[in-house]
Scaffold this active site. Structure first.
Site, PDB file in Angstrom:
ATOM      1  N   GLU A 141      21.196  36.517  17.672  1.00 30.73           N
ATOM      2  CA  GLU A 141      21.200  37.533  16.619  1.00 30.73           C
ATOM      3  C   GLU A 141      22.387  37.408  15.671  1.00 30.73           C
ATOM      4  O   GLU A 141      22.365  37.955  14.568  1.00 30.73           O
ATOM      5  CB  GLU A 141      21.191  38.941  17.236  1.00 30.73           C
ATOM      6  CG  GLU A 141      19.960  39.276  18.053  1.00 30.73           C
ATOM      7  CD  GLU A 141      18.676  39.266  17.242  1.00 30.73           C
ATOM      8  OE1 GLU A 141      18.742  39.520  16.020  1.00 30.73           O
ATOM      9  OE2 GLU A 141      17.606  38.993  17.817  1.00 30.73           O
TER      10      GLU A 141
ATOM     11  N   HIS B 219      17.808  40.616   7.569  1.00 34.04           N
ATOM     12  CA  HIS B 219      18.081  40.185   8.941  1.00 34.04           C
ATOM     13  C   HIS B 219      17.020  39.198   9.426  1.00 34.04           C
ATOM     14  O   HIS B 219      17.340  38.111   9.928  1.00 34.04           O
ATOM     15  CB  HIS B 219      18.125  41.407   9.857  1.00 34.04           C
ATOM     16  CG  HIS B 219      18.301  41.081  11.307  1.00 34.04           C
ATOM     17  ND1 HIS B 219      19.512  41.207  11.957  1.00 34.04           N
ATOM     18  CD2 HIS B 219      17.439  40.605  12.241  1.00 34.04           C
ATOM     19  CE1 HIS B 219      19.370  40.830  13.217  1.00 34.04           C
ATOM     20  NE2 HIS B 219      18.110  40.467  13.415  1.00 34.04           N
ATOM     21  N   GLU B 220      15.754  39.582   9.294  1.00 34.29           N
ATOM     22  CA  GLU B 220      14.683  38.710   9.787  1.00 34.29           C
ATOM     23  C   GLU B 220      14.599  37.416   8.975  1.00 34.29           C
ATOM     24  O   GLU B 220      14.318  36.347   9.516  1.00 34.29           O
ATOM     25  CB  GLU B 220      13.337  39.448   9.764  1.00 34.29           C
ATOM     26  CG  GLU B 220      13.274  40.669  10.678  1.00 34.29           C
ATOM     27  CD  GLU B 220      13.603  40.381  12.134  1.00 34.29           C
ATOM     28  OE1 GLU B 220      13.524  39.211  12.566  1.00 34.29           O
ATOM     29  OE2 GLU B 220      13.950  41.336  12.852  1.00 34.29           O
TER      30      GLU B 220
ATOM     31  N   TYR C 163      22.499  42.187  21.255  1.00 37.47           N
ATOM     32  CA  TYR C 163      22.571  42.715  19.894  1.00 37.47           C
ATOM     33  C   TYR C 163      23.987  43.192  19.570  1.00 37.47           C
ATOM     34  O   TYR C 163      24.476  43.013  18.452  1.00 37.47           O
ATOM     35  CB  TYR C 163      21.577  43.876  19.718  1.00 37.47           C
ATOM     36  CG  TYR C 163      20.157  43.423  19.524  1.00 37.47           C
ATOM     37  CD1 TYR C 163      19.718  42.959  18.291  1.00 37.47           C
ATOM     38  CD2 TYR C 163      19.244  43.439  20.574  1.00 37.47           C
ATOM     39  CE1 TYR C 163      18.407  42.534  18.097  1.00 37.47           C
ATOM     40  CE2 TYR C 163      17.935  43.015  20.396  1.00 37.47           C
ATOM     41  CZ  TYR C 163      17.524  42.561  19.166  1.00 37.47           C
ATOM     42  OH  TYR C 163      16.231  42.132  18.984  1.00 37.47           O
TER      43      TYR C 163
END
Length: 666
Positions: free
Chosen positions: A487, A458-459, A600
Site C-alpha cells: 500500500e 490511490h487505486e 495499511y
C-alpha cells in the site's frame, strides 16, 4: 510524439461460461504435465527445473488472473459463476502443487547446488524453495495429507465468502421523509418501490445516506443493514479462523499470524502488536477529544431538530457529524467541492500528473478498436518517453460505475503481469481499476467528492505500479511485493490530493470548465485533512487489531463478541444494543489480508517518509519522480523492499514524518 501501434494486443473479453471452464481445464492440464516432467528429471538443473517452471508460470499468471477476473465484472451471472468455479479449481491445483514432494525434491536439489545465476533468479529459487518448506514438505506424509485437506477446505470457504459478497443485492426501503437531508440528486438515482426509495448497500447509495440523513434512525438502519448484509458469510469466517489456526499448528507455528508474518517486512506478531498498541495509545487521547466535540455537535443538532436528547455517540452518527463539523467549522461542503471534480476531466488531469512525474503517456482507445468487458469501461495504451523514444508500457483499464453483480468496492486488479519470456522478449502488463463512483444523472456528469478523488488516485497508484514495473519473472512484477509494503506507493501518491497547487490543477467546474476551485476552498480542504484523524485511524486500528486478535488465537474465539466489543473499546464508538456482523463483509480477511490489515497503517510510515523526503518541497519534480519510479516501483518484488527504501532515502526509513503528519508526536 506520434502515437504508434502497441507491440502487444490487448486481451479480449468475450468468453462464455463454457469457454472459461474449457480454458481453465487446459491451463491446469498443461501445468500438471510440466510439473510431472520436471519432477521426473534424473539430474535437475536451474534451467531444466526453475527456469522451466518460471517460463510456464509467467504465462499462467495472466491466464489465471483474467479467467478469475470475470466473476468481479461480468454482467452475466453464469459467466461470474463459471469464473468463480475456475478460481476454486486454480486454488485447489495450487494447493496440490505446493504439496508435491517430488516437485519439492527437484527444486530443493537445485537450491542445494547454489547455482551461479543473476540476483532476481537467485531470489526466485530461494522463494520457491521456501514456499515448499512453509507448506510442510518436511512433515510426515500423513500430516501433509491432513494439511492439504484443510487448505482446500479453507480455500473453498474463501471463494464462497467472496462470491457471496460479490452477489449481494440487499437494500432498505425508505420514505422521502426518512431520507430528509440526503441530496436530491442522490435520491433521484434510487429506484422507487411502492412509494418508497430503494437504498442498496453500494457506496454511492449508502454513504450519502450515512452522511446526510437527518433522521438518526435512518442512519442506524442503514448502518446495521450494511453491516449485516451477508449473514451467510459470518459462519464462513468463523470456520476459516479455526482452520487457519489448525493449519498453523500442523506446520509448527504457534499461531496463523506467526506463520503469515514470517514472510513479511514486520516478521512477527509481537512487532505488529507493539506497533498497533503504541499507535492506539497515542491516538486514543486525540480520539476522546474528538468524540466529545462531535457529541456536543450532536446534542445541539438534536435540540434544533426537536429530537430527544441522546448522550451516547453511536457508530452510525460518525459520518453525519463528521460531515457537519467540516461544514460548520471548516466550511467544507462535499457537494460544493464535488462540483469542481467532474470525473472525466479530473481523471484526465490525474493522468497528466503521472505523465510529468513518471514520463508516461496515456492514449485512450475508442471506437471499434476498444477491447472491453462493458460499455462503461475505458481502455488506455500506456507509453513512457524519458529515453527520447516512445516505449510501450502496457494496457490500463478503468471500470468506474456500480452495476449489479460487479465488485462493490474500489480496487486495482493485475490482469496480466509483465515478464521476460523464454525467448528473451518483453511481455507487457495489463491492469485494471474497478471502482464504484456515481453514474452521471440527467442534469449532471459524475461528480467526485474529494475523498473519492483520493480513492481514485490511490487505486491508480497501484495500477501505475503494475505498469512501470520491469521484472524478469511475473512472480515479482508490480504490486507483487511484501503485503505490508504494497500500500505504501499508493498511500504516498495520495499526498498530491492535499497539495494546494496540485489540487487546483485537478479541478474544473462542471458548468464552467475554465473555472478552477477557489484558493479559499482549497485552504479549507487542506486544513480539514486530519480533522477527526484520531477517530479515523482508531477505526483502522479496530480492523487491524480485530484481525490480529483472531489470527493470534487458537481459533476458539467468539468472533461476534470480539468484533462488537473491540469497536467500542478501540474505535470509541457505541452502538446502543445493536449486535452487528460486519466481519461478514470484511473482504480483506478472506482476500489475502489475513494477519495483514495492519499493513495499511504500517506502510503509511514509509509513504510519509518518502513524500516528506522526496516530494514535499516540489511535488512535480520529474527528476525525483523518475528516481522514485525506477528505485521503488520498477523492481516490484524482485529486491528486498527495505533495500529499495534505503537506496531512495539514503538512510534507514523512520516514522518521524508519519507521526508529524498525524500530529501525535513521537
Amino acid at each position: 510524439m506520434v502515437y504508434k501501434t502497441p507491440p502487444q494486443a490487448p486481451p479480449t473479453w468475450t468468453l462464455t461460461p463454457e469457454q472459461i471452464t474449457s480454458e481453465m481445464e487446459t491451463v491446469l492440464a498443461e501445468a500438471k504435465k510440466l510439473e510431472d516432467e520436471v519432477s521426473a528429471l534424473p539430474e535437475p538443473s536451474f534451467n531444466s527445473v526453475i527456469k522451466a517452471l518460471a517460463d510456464a508460470s509467467n504465462v499462467r499468471y495472466g491466464l489465471v488472473n483474467q479467467l478469475t477476473f470475470y466473476q468481479h465484472i461480468s454482467a452475466d451471472k453464469e459467466v461470474r459463476n463459471s469464473s468463480s468455479k475456475a478460481e476454486e479449481a486454480f486454488r485447489d491445483f495450487d494447493i496440490e502443487s505446493s504439496m508435491r514432494e517430488d516437485l519439492f525434491k527437484a527444486v530443493n536439489a537445485v537450491y542445494k547446488q547454489t547455482p551461479d545465476v543473476d540476483p532476481e533468479s537467485k531470489r526466485l529459487l530461494e522463494k520457491l524453495n521456501l514456499d515448499f518448506v512453509r507448506n510442510g514438505l518436511a512433515l510426515p506424509v500423513e500430516t501433509r495429507d491432513e494439511l492439504k485437506a484443510l487448505q482446500k477446505k479453507l480455500s473453498n470457504l474463501e471463494v464462497q465468502y467472496n462470491k457471496n459478497l460479490g452477489e449481494e443485492t440487499g437494500f432498505i426501503l425508505f420514505t422521502a421523509e426518512e431520507l430528509e437531508g440526503v441530496p436530491a440528486d442522490v435520491v433521484a438515482q434510487f429506484a422507487e418501490v411502492e412509494g418508497k426509495y430503494k437504498m442498496t448497500f453500494k457506496y454511492p447509495d449508502l454513504f450519502p445516506v450515512m452522511k446526510y440523513a437527518k433522521n438518526p434512525d435512518t442512519r442506524r438502519r442503514a448502518f446495521v443493514g450494511d453491516q449485516n448484509k451477508v449473514m451467510e458469510n459470518t459462519e464462513l469466517l468463523i470456520q476459516a479462523i479455526k482452520l487457519r489456526a489448525d493449519i498453523a499448528h500442523l506446520l509448527g507455528y504457534k499461531t496463523h499470524s506467526a506463520y503469515v508474518l514470517e514472510d513479511r517486512m514486520a516478521k512477527s506478531p509481537e512487532i505488529v502488536m507493539t506497533f498497533l498498541n503504541d499507535l492506539r495509545e497515542k491516538l486514543s487521547i486525540a480520539g476522546k477529544t474528538e468524540i466529545a466535540k462531535l457529541l456536543e455537535l450532536k446534542q445541539a443538532d438534536e435540540k434544533a431538530l426537536g429530537l430527544p436528547e441522546d448522550s451516547s455517540f453511536n457508530v452510525w452518527d460518525y459520518r453525519y457529524f463528521d460531515r457537519l463539523l467540516l461544514e460548520k467549522e471548516y466550511e467544507v461542503d462535499d457537494q460544493k467541492i464535488s462540483e469542481y471534480f467532474p470525473m472525466q476531466s479530473t481523471i484526465e488531469k490525474m493522468l497528466k500528473i503521472f505523465e510529468v512525474l513518471f514520463a508516461l503517456e496515456f492514449h485512450e482507445v475508442t471506437g471499434a478498436d476498444r477491447s472491453v468487458w462493458h460499455e462503461d469501461c475505458k481502455q488506455f495504451a500506456v507509453w513512457k518517453n524519458d529515453t527520447g523514444t516512445q516505449e510501450f508500457v502496457g494496457w490500463l483499464y478503468f471500470d468506474l460505475h456500480p452495476r449489479e453483480g460487479k465488485y462493490g468496492h474500489a480496487a486495482n486488479f493485475n490482469l496480466s503481469p509483465g515478464y521476460t519470456d523464454k525467448d528473451g522478449k518483453r511481455v507487457y502488463p495489463v491492469t485494471a481499476l474497478v471502482c464504484n463512483f456515481s453514474k452521471p444523472s440527467a442534469s449532471k456528469p459524475s461528480l467526485l467528492k474529494h475523498d473519492e478523488v483520493v480513492t481514485f488516485f490511490h487505486e491508480l497508484g497501484h495500477g501505475i505500479h503494475d505498469l512501470v514495473s520491469v521484472t524478469k519473472y511475473a512472480r515479482f512484477h508490480g504490486t507483487n511485493v511484501a503485503r505490508d509494503f504494497v500500500e505504501a506507493p499508493s498511500q504516498m501518491l495520495e499526498y498530491w490530493c492535499w497539495q494546494p497547487k496540485e489540487l487546483k490543477g485537478l479541478s474544473s467546474h462542471y458548468e464552467e470548465p475554465s473555472k478552477t476551485i477557489d484558493d479559499d476552498l482549497i485552504d479549507k480542504i487542506v486544513k480539514s485533512k486530519h480533522v477527526n484523524g484520531g477517530l479515523f485511524n482508531l477505526r483502522q486500528l479496530h480492523f487491524a487489531l480485530f484481525d490480529m486478535t483472531l489470527h493470534t488465537s487458537d481459533g476458539n474465539i467468539d468472533v461476534t463478541e470480539t468484533w462488537n466489543s473491540m469497536r467500542q473499546e478501540i474505535a470509541l464508538m457505541q452502538q446502543a444494543n445493536e449486535t452487528t456482523y460486519g466481519f461478514g463483509s470484511f473482504g480483506h480477511l478472506m482476500g489475502g489480508y489475513d494477519s495483514g490489515y495492519y499493513g495499511y497503517l504500517w506502510s503509511q510510515v514509509f509513504a510519509a517518509d518518502i513524500f516528506y523526503t522526496e516530494f514535499l518541497a516540489d511535488p512535480m519534480n520529474t527528476t525525483n519522480g523518475l528516481r522514485y519510479r525506477d528505485t521503488i516501483l520498477k523492481p516490484g518484488g524482485s529486491r528486498e523492499e527495505l533495500d529499495n527504501l534505503k537506496q531512495l532515502l539514503g538512510r534507514e526509513p523512520n516514522n518521524v514524518a508519519f507521526l508529524s503528519e498525524l500530529g501525535v508526536g513521537k
